[in-house]
Design a protein around this motif. Structure first.
Motif, PDB file in Angstrom:
ATOM      1  N   TYR A 154       9.104  27.768   6.310  1.00 11.30           N
ATOM      2  CA  TYR A 154      10.053  27.018   7.146  1.00 11.30           C
ATOM      3  C   TYR A 154       9.596  26.983   8.603  1.00 11.30           C
ATOM      4  CZ  TYR A 154      14.179  25.972   9.894  1.00 11.30           C
ATOM      5  OH  TYR A 154      15.032  25.421  10.810  1.00 11.30           O
ATOM      6  N   ASP A 155       9.135  28.128   9.112  1.00 14.64           N
ATOM      7  CA  ASP A 155       8.671  28.163  10.503  1.00 14.64           C
ATOM      8  C   ASP A 155       7.511  27.191  10.722  1.00 14.64           C
ATOM      9  OD1 ASP A 155      10.551  30.062  11.039  1.00 14.64           O
ATOM     10  OD2 ASP A 155       9.161  31.763  11.077  1.00 14.64           O
ATOM     11  N   SER A 156       6.595  27.166   9.766  1.00 12.71           N
ATOM     12  CA  SER A 156       5.431  26.282   9.892  1.00 12.71           C
ATOM     13  C   SER A 156       5.854  24.812   9.851  1.00 12.71           C
ATOM     14  CB  SER A 156       4.430  26.583   8.775  1.00 12.71           C
ATOM     15  OG  SER A 156       3.327  25.703   8.836  1.00 12.71           O
ATOM     16  N   ASP A 162       7.724  18.811  10.081  1.00 11.91           N
ATOM     17  CA  ASP A 162       7.354  18.306   8.756  1.00 11.91           C
ATOM     18  C   ASP A 162       8.625  17.981   7.969  1.00 11.91           C
ATOM     19  OD1 ASP A 162       6.545  18.343   5.872  1.00 11.91           O
ATOM     20  OD2 ASP A 162       4.599  18.859   6.756  1.00 11.91           O
ATOM     21  N   ASP A 163       8.571  16.946   7.132  1.00 14.65           N
ATOM     22  CA  ASP A 163       9.731  16.558   6.332  1.00 14.65           C
ATOM     23  C   ASP A 163      10.140  17.631   5.336  1.00 14.65           C
ATOM     24  OD1 ASP A 163       9.762  14.166   7.661  1.00 14.65           O
ATOM     25  OD2 ASP A 163       8.650  13.062   6.107  1.00 14.65           O
ATOM     26  N   ARG A 164       9.209  18.529   5.030  1.00 18.76           N
ATOM     27  CA  ARG A 164       9.517  19.571   4.050  1.00 18.76           C
ATOM     28  C   ARG A 164      10.322  20.733   4.651  1.00 18.76           C
ATOM     29  NH1 ARG A 164       3.437  20.493   2.115  1.00 18.76           N
ATOM     30  NH2 ARG A 164       3.158  20.070   4.363  1.00 18.76           N
ATOM     31  N   ALA A 165      10.657  20.658   5.938  1.00 16.84           N
ATOM     32  CA  ALA A 165      11.387  21.742   6.598  1.00 16.84           C
ATOM     33  C   ALA A 165      12.763  21.953   5.980  1.00 16.84           C
ATOM     34  CB  ALA A 165      11.504  21.460   8.091  1.00 16.84           C
ATOM     35  N   ASP A 166      13.463  20.860   5.652  1.00 17.41           N
ATOM     36  CA  ASP A 166      14.811  21.001   5.085  1.00 17.41           C
ATOM     37  C   ASP A 166      14.777  21.701   3.733  1.00 17.41           C
ATOM     38  OD1 ASP A 166      15.873  19.750   7.270  1.00 17.41           O
ATOM     39  OD2 ASP A 166      15.940  17.747   6.333  1.00 17.41           O
ATOM     40  N   GLU A 167      13.818  21.327   2.917  1.00 12.85           N
ATOM     41  CA  GLU A 167      13.683  21.977   1.596  1.00 12.85           C
ATOM     42  C   GLU A 167      13.331  23.453   1.755  1.00 12.85           C
ATOM     43  OE1 GLU A 167      10.904  21.635  -2.443  1.00 12.85           O
ATOM     44  OE2 GLU A 167      10.818  20.088  -0.884  1.00 12.85           O
ATOM     45  N   ALA A 168      12.445  23.760   2.698  1.00 10.12           N
ATOM     46  CA  ALA A 168      12.078  25.155   2.943  1.00 10.12           C
ATOM     47  C   ALA A 168      13.258  25.953   3.475  1.00 10.12           C
ATOM     48  CB  ALA A 168      10.918  25.218   3.930  1.00 10.12           C
ATOM     49  N   LYS A 169      14.089  25.308   4.324  1.00 12.15           N
ATOM     50  CA  LYS A 169      15.273  25.990   4.859  1.00 12.15           C
ATOM     51  C   LYS A 169      16.265  26.315   3.746  1.00 12.15           C
ATOM     52  CE  LYS A 169      17.819  27.420   8.344  1.00 12.15           C
ATOM     53  NZ  LYS A 169      19.044  27.814   7.644  1.00 12.15           N
ATOM     54  N   ALA A 170      16.437  25.392   2.818  1.00 13.74           N
ATOM     55  CA  ALA A 170      17.349  25.639   1.696  1.00 13.74           C
ATOM     56  C   ALA A 170      16.862  26.802   0.835  1.00 13.74           C
ATOM     57  CB  ALA A 170      17.491  24.373   0.852  1.00 13.74           C
TER      58      ALA A 170
END
Length: 306
Positions: A154-156, A162-170
């Motif tokens: 998520y930090d990265s 990056d668009d993948r931040a929301d998925e990583a946060k979940a």
């Protein structure tokens, strides 16, 4: 075949170690260590993880202390028997016939104390105290490791928008909740084990040493030299009994799970277990068995939640 197998394992290790995800996480970890980026870590999580780590360390120390106490109890009994035997041999060599019978009786009492009473207390203490700590914190450690990876992801992603931040946060939030649940379960087991082990320590110690203190010859010696009467012993016994009853009426210590765990119940269970083991070992002693370590089968449960 072995060379081929080794090559496959090496290739698998390199694939996992040098995978894109692991390279990204190592880079993010390095940037955070040198201060180039700040970790998006919750202070609440940091405090919870710290408390859990300290609790896990205390559990490990207590687990070690319970084992050391049982070994010390067995060692004290064994040392008492050795001393009684040496004193008996010394009296025999010195031709002190007047005290030979008394020392022979003392040696026999110590032998029975070691083989029966102390062994019974050690068995019961092992089952109630040591076995109560047979739960593991491996699940919490694994979840914490997975959460750290999710947090680095998520930090990265967040730093690079990056668009993948929301998925990583979940994923990070899900693993955080799982860790907190595991922390609470570990805390509940630790609290229960502490009460159970303390009660076992109290009950087993009372069983072993009260047996020794209430031995008939000891009372006779005290009466002859200090003019202590049977009424004095009964009065002291009633006082101790009343004190124990008052302690048992105290409310149980609080539990994280809301369950009312009774210290008095576990103390009583320790005494019952001691008596059961004493009966078993007493029969073996009466048969003249020479096995000095008449071990009883330990419970096989790795996680006692009863």
């Amino acid at each position: 075949f072995k060379a081929r197998e080794l090559a496959l394992l090496l290739a698998l290790h390199q694939t996992m170690f040098f995978s894109r995800e692991n390279r990204r996480r190592r880079k993010e970890s390095f940037l955070q260590k040198i201060g180039a980026r700040a970790p998006n870590e919750s202070p609440t999580w940091v405090e919870a993880a710290k408390r859990h780590s300290e609790l896990a360390e205390r559990v490990q120390d207590t687990r070690r202390a319970t084992a050391e106490y049982r070994v010390a109890l067995e060692g004290l009994s064994r040392a008492g028997l050795a001393l009684a035997e040496q004193l008996r041999g010394l009296a025999s060599a010195a031709s002190t016939e007047a005290s030979d019978d008394a020392l022979r009786a003392a040696a026999e009492r110590e032998r029975k104390m070691h083989r029966v009473t102390a062994a019974a207390g050690a068995h019961a203490f092992r089952e109630l105290a040591e076995d109560s700590f047979r739960f593991s914190g491996d699940a919490a450690a694994e979840l914490s490791s997975r959460r750290r990876e999710a947090r680095l992801d998520y930090d990265s992603f967040a730093a690079r928008q990056d668009d993948r931040a929301d998925e990583a946060k979940a994923r990070l939030d899900s693993l955080t909740a799982a860790c907190e649940t595991e922390f609470a379960d570990f805390r509940r087991k630790s609290a229960k084990a502490a009460v159970k082990a303390a009660a076992a320590f109290d009950g087993c110690r009372a069983f072993v040493f009260d047996r020794a203190a209430n031995d008939g010859p000891v009372k006779n010696i005290l009466r002859r030299n200090h003019h202590v009467t049977n009424d004095d012993f009964l009065r002291v016994h009633r006082r101790d009994h009343n004190k124990q009853q008052q302690q048992q009426r105290k409310p149980p210590p609080p539990s994280d799970s809301g369950e009312a765990t009774s210290y008095a119940t576990y103390s009583a269970a320790a005494l019952v277990l001691c008596a059961l083991h004493e009966t078993h070992l007493g029969h073996a002693y009466a048969r003249g068995d020479d096995d000095d370590d008449d071990e009883l089968p330990a419970r096989s449960s790795d996680d006692d939640d009863d």
